[in-house]
Design a protein around this motif. Structure first.
Motif, mmCIF file in Angstrom:
data_model
loop_
_atom_site.group_PDB
_atom_site.id
_atom_site.type_symbol
_atom_site.label_atom_id
_atom_site.label_comp_id
_atom_site.label_asym_id
_atom_site.label_seq_id
_atom_site.Cartn_x
_atom_site.Cartn_y
_atom_site.Cartn_z
ATOM 1 N N LEU A 88 0.851 -1.198 0.000
ATOM 2 C CA LEU A 88 0.000 0.000 0.000
ATOM 3 C C LEU A 88 0.889 1.252 0.000
ATOM 4 N N VAL A 89 1.538 1.453 -1.143
ATOM 5 C CA VAL A 89 2.471 2.561 -1.332
ATOM 6 C C VAL A 89 2.210 3.175 -2.704
ATOM 7 N N GLY A 90 2.102 4.487 -2.752
ATOM 8 C CA GLY A 90 1.903 5.150 -4.032
ATOM 9 C C GLY A 90 0.434 5.210 -4.421
ATOM 10 N N PHE A 91 0.179 5.373 -5.698
ATOM 11 C CA PHE A 91 -1.192 5.485 -6.208
ATOM 12 C C PHE A 91 -1.726 4.090 -6.571
ATOM 13 N N PRO A 92 -2.988 3.761 -6.269
ATOM 14 C CA PRO A 92 -3.993 4.646 -5.666
ATOM 15 C C PRO A 92 -4.104 4.526 -4.143
ATOM 16 N N HIS A 93 -3.409 3.552 -3.546
ATOM 17 C CA HIS A 93 -3.568 3.297 -2.111
ATOM 18 C C HIS A 93 -2.243 3.506 -1.398
ATOM 19 N N HIS A 94 -2.231 4.481 -0.506
ATOM 20 C CA HIS A 94 -0.958 4.877 0.098
ATOM 21 C C HIS A 94 -1.079 4.990 1.610
ATOM 22 N N ILE A 95 -0.147 4.375 2.307
ATOM 23 C CA ILE A 95 0.008 4.541 3.746
ATOM 24 C C ILE A 95 1.170 5.502 3.980
ATOM 25 N N VAL A 96 0.972 6.498 4.818
ATOM 26 C CA VAL A 96 2.038 7.480 5.019
ATOM 27 C C VAL A 96 3.319 6.787 5.489
#
Length: 336
Positions: free
Chosen positions: A94-102
């Motif tokens: 979950l990194v980058g587009f579309p799903h990203h975790i800080v």
């Protein structure tokens, strides 16, 4: 995000040295000899934005220990949980587009249990909801809910494990909410007994135990998600992440939507089309959409109910509206 300028971070502050020596090398466009502007984010006394005065590079600092939160062991545990949860969810993609975790950049227990993360631009979900209510732009909110449903389905489905849901934990959480509402005189013992009876009815429902555990965000409120372009969603604040029923998240967001619309319009049913859309879009990411929709919506009223109780316990809620929240929570909980 809304921010309030507080001034410059003194070079004598130990935090300045930590940002310079440990965090700055991780930021691509940070200057060599940085000075930092300090902003309070979203009215919180615990979350701040630090901006490099030369390049504008930004990071976010979240303090788990403060004048209001003085339990050192608890602060350390919450810091560790959030730091580890952010890394774990990024590790599953979950990194980058579309799903990203800080991205977590660092943690420092000696600086009031500080977590430093990257800063991400975008529109808070709460702002999107309020904009839609105020301006009647329902299509825009439907689009945001579609994106959010996609994000949550990935967050959950990538972390599903073989162990079944332990609904006892959610019943215990409801008990804590009831206790708090009793302590602040928001309800009497008659209502306490009624809510405990409703809890037991849900406890007896086989569907509340049928799903597998997934990692849930744990605090899926509109202030903890940012929207980027198109389907882009960014998640913040994984301090309460845990293994639980996926509907812990979807039901909480459904309850939050009901609260936002009810508080703004006075109509307790105004959010229903948006809740239905959100849950239907979430279900489309399963092999059998209709079966997934039936399964999740069958459990949703319980989690909506406890979400409304959770909101009602807050000190900033006016007594009259608190009563409306509790009454609506009971209506949800009676739908077993």
């Amino acid at each position: 995000m809304s921010r309030t300028y507080l001034g410059r971070l003194p070079e004598s502050d130990p935090l300045h040295g930590y940002l310079d020596n440990d965090i700055r090398p991780l930021i691509d466009d940070a200057s060599v000899n940085a000075g930092y502007r300090v902003f309070r984010l979203n009215g919180s006394n615990d979350v701040y934005l630090y901006e490099d005065r030369c390049t504008g590079a930004k990071v976010v600092g979240k303090f788990f220990l403060s004048s209001r939160k003085r339990n050192t062991e608890k602060a350390a545990a919450h810091l560790t949980r959030e730091f580890d949860s952010l890394r774990r969810m990024r590790d599953i993609g979950l990194v980058g587009f579309p799903h990203h975790i800080v991205r977590p950049l660092g943690r420092n227990f000696s600086l009031n249990a500080l977590l430093v993360t990257e800063y991400c631009e975008g529109e808070l979900f709460s702002k999107s909801i309020r904009f839609a209510i105020k301006n009647g732009e329902t299509g825009r909110l439907y689009d945001k809910l579609t994106a959010f449903a996609y994000f949550l389905s990935e967050f959950h489905n990538r972390t599903a494990i073989g162990a079944g849901v332990d609904f006892n934990l959610d019943c215990a959480y409801m008990d804590r909410l009831i206790k708090r509402l009793l302590e602040i005189n928001a309800m009497g013992w008659d209502e306490v007994h009624e809510l405990c009876w409703l809890r037991d009815q849900w406890h007896h429902q086989p569907r509340m135990w049928e799903d597998r555990q997934v990692t849930v965000h744990g605090d899926a409120t509109p202030d903890n998600f940012i929207f980027g372009d198109s389907l882009g969603v960014i998640a913040l604040d994984l301090e309460r992440s845990k293994c639980a029923d996926r509907v812990f998240d979807t039901g909480r967001m459904a309850g939050e939507l009901k609260h936002f619309f009810m508080q703004a319009t006075g109509d307790k049913n105004a959010a229903e089309p948006f809740i239905g859309h959100f849950l239907w879009e979430y279900a489309c990411h399963f092999p059998d959409r209709e079966d997934a929709f039936r399964s999740t919506t069958g459990r949703t009223p319980f989690y909506m109910g406890i979400t409304l109780l959770r909101i009602a316990r807050n000190s900033w809620i006016e007594p009259e509206y608190r009563r409306r929240l509790i009454d609506e929570a009971k209506i949800c909980l009676r739908s077993f």
